[in-house]
Design an enzyme around this catalytic site. Sequence first.
Site, PDB file in Angstrom:
ATOM      1  N   HIS A  74      35.840  64.381  38.122  1.00  0.00           N
ATOM      2  CA  HIS A  74      36.108  63.822  39.446  1.00  0.00           C
ATOM      3  C   HIS A  74      37.621  63.785  39.666  1.00  0.00           C
ATOM      4  CE1 HIS A  74      36.353  61.099  42.820  1.00  0.00           C
ATOM      5  NE2 HIS A  74      37.019  60.237  42.098  1.00  0.00           N
ATOM      6  N   ARG A  95      31.121  70.553  41.512  1.00  0.00           N
ATOM      7  CA  ARG A  95      32.450  70.266  40.958  1.00  0.00           C
ATOM      8  C   ARG A  95      32.442  70.673  39.490  1.00  0.00           C
ATOM      9  NH1 ARG A  95      33.060  65.491  38.266  1.00  0.00           N
ATOM     10  NH2 ARG A  95      32.152  64.005  39.697  1.00  0.00           N
ATOM     11  N   TYR A 128      28.416  61.829  31.296  1.00  0.00           N
ATOM     12  CA  TYR A 128      27.294  61.644  32.228  1.00  0.00           C
ATOM     13  C   TYR A 128      26.597  62.931  32.644  1.00  0.00           C
ATOM     14  CZ  TYR A 128      31.059  62.576  35.658  1.00  0.00           C
ATOM     15  OH  TYR A 128      32.101  63.135  36.343  1.00  0.00           O
TER      16      TYR A 128
END
Lengths: 383, 324
Positions: free
Chosen positions: A279, A275, A288
């Site tokens: 998200h 990805r 992160y």
Amino acid sequence: MSVKSTAAKPRTPRTGTRGGAKRREGEPELVQLLTPEGERVQHSEYSIDLSPEELRGLYRDMVLTRRFDAEATSLQRQGELGLWASLLGQEAAQIGSGRATRPDDYVFPTYREHGVAWCRGVDPVNLLGMFRGVNHGGWDPNENNFHLYTIVIGSQTLHATGYAMGISKDGADSAVIAYFGDGASSQGDVAEAFTFAAVYNAPVVFFCQNNQWAISEPTEKQSRVPIYQRAAGFGFPGVRVDGNDVLAVLAVTRAALEHARSGQGPMLVEAFTYRMGAHTTSDDPTRYRLDEEREQWEHKDPILRLRSYLEKDGIADEAFFAGVEEESEALGKRVREAVRAMPDPDPMSIFENIYADGHALVDEERAQFAAYQASFADSPEGH
Amino acid sequence: MATMTIAKALNEALRKSLETDPKVVLMGEDIGKLGGVFRITDGLHKDFGEQRVIDTPLAESGIVGTAIGLALRGYRPVVEIQFDGFVFPAYDQIVTQLAKMHARALGKIKLPVVIRIPYGGGIGAVEHHSESPEAYFAHTAGLKVVSPSTPQDAYWMLQQAIDSDDPVIFLEPKRRYWDKGEVDTDGIPAPLHKARTAREGTDLTLAAYGPMVKVCLEAAAAAAEEGRSLEVVDLRSLSPLDFDAVQASVEKTRRLVVVHEAPVQLGMGAEIAARITERCFYHLEAPVLRVGGFHAPYPPARVEEEYLPGLDRVLDAVDRSLAF
């Protein structure tokens, strides 16, 4: 925020990325038919032979899907959508698998399968209703055999399995494909779907897009074994495919669907992909994950690699690429205008379609709310 | 007219539905050769085969989730959850998926799934085998919830639930499975969501459903010996609930006691008390009272008769109401 041009530009391969998707220590090989540099390679088990027109079609699908996705992201930033789940980077996984389905197959998506929806002929505008907040789904699943988006993680894998059980009962030779992510593979429902599908030999393909991140949690937090290997424990085959290689995804998914259709039961396909974005638009991946990781995956971009191949082998010319670019701009414009023109639902629609056979309490509350609303019309002006 | 138990009436209803509609399929744990732990599906596997009467893996979410998929394919699954306390692993599928899918598709798809749950206590079972989870389901829009109390209703209501295009939670009062009664298998059944006056009376209304209807009828009979005339309304359907019928009864008797096994806190009785107070404030001679389970986990079997509303607790509430 402006929308960047999405027509892929040729690029110079960097050293160090040759030879396909980089493997982690102990990670298994994945099926690949097109290297990140756009070289066609062969695989002992999976092969594909596509016409030039089909190859150009896959490119067009991926570019238009990326353009649609970029437009939706922009529309969210402009306040036109409440949320958006981008598929950036997963175009090959979705177009390759979506184009492997037949019209009579049935697709159970999660909430990010915009490219699969495209392949099924769902108007992209329909996908935006729930993200704009005008409905919770909004399309007729039976029109394109494309079920509603499912937000609770993994639930739809059971619906897919039940639907596939129904196909078996009908004696039909269609198949079902259920999409889910690496995070969903931890859900009990996915394990139960695997059990039911195996026990009843249901014609369902479980298609896991392992995009490496479940919001902020890496795949390592979901599984101690490569996800495709889990199928073995349930008694059906699993395979890992280079999810950024549209040709390999198409070949592997076709074979998996054929496996299901021919009465051999379920199969798990793990599309190993990434990805590229967040998200959803509510998320901040800089908290992160490292930029280097994303950069590494940029060199495996599914659209760039197919373009390299089309150019090198003379399958597509500049006029074709320009045409796709033009078409993608037109799509962006159409989507933008359609979303802005999307009306808010009538408040009375809250009471619609809750029950097929009606319900006394819904009738009572509908009447009360209608009377309450009507009471404002009678108020003296200025009050 | 035939005499049969509730269990047999349910079995006959399933048989009739399987015969009438080839799209009806039964699913559940042990419902095949064993005929279910309560034998409600006895003989159906033998007569209709494993394609119609499906033994499932032991996974409740899987049972309901795949039933949803079968319904999407045009089938009418009738799911058996083995015991009330085992429905919770399937709760997510029921509440977040089954209940909402018709609305999410703007009415384009239907979910004719029936979930049969043997529920309630009084059979001396171990933990998780005696619960009354009806409020959880009645609280959720998109679900219908019903519970028969007689063989006659068991026979017809189950067929009506299967015929319904909506998901129906079908609560079977397990301690009444072996109660016998007359079943008219030829007549025209009452509408699924209408309450029934089980006993006429003038002094006070007892409203109940499922296993508590019998207790209320016994209470009414006992009260009659003391010269009190109690009306008993069998609600039959909890969602939708026939408030018109309760209202009509309360306007006549002016007093209402609601009785159920489930805990009183935020239970069906709370909803009925609130709505009837709204509708009948000037008719009521006493506040609506509730008799039910305590705010405690369902107790061990040796003390369950203290937890469950029995004749005396119902009559005590009647006394309190009449004392106002």
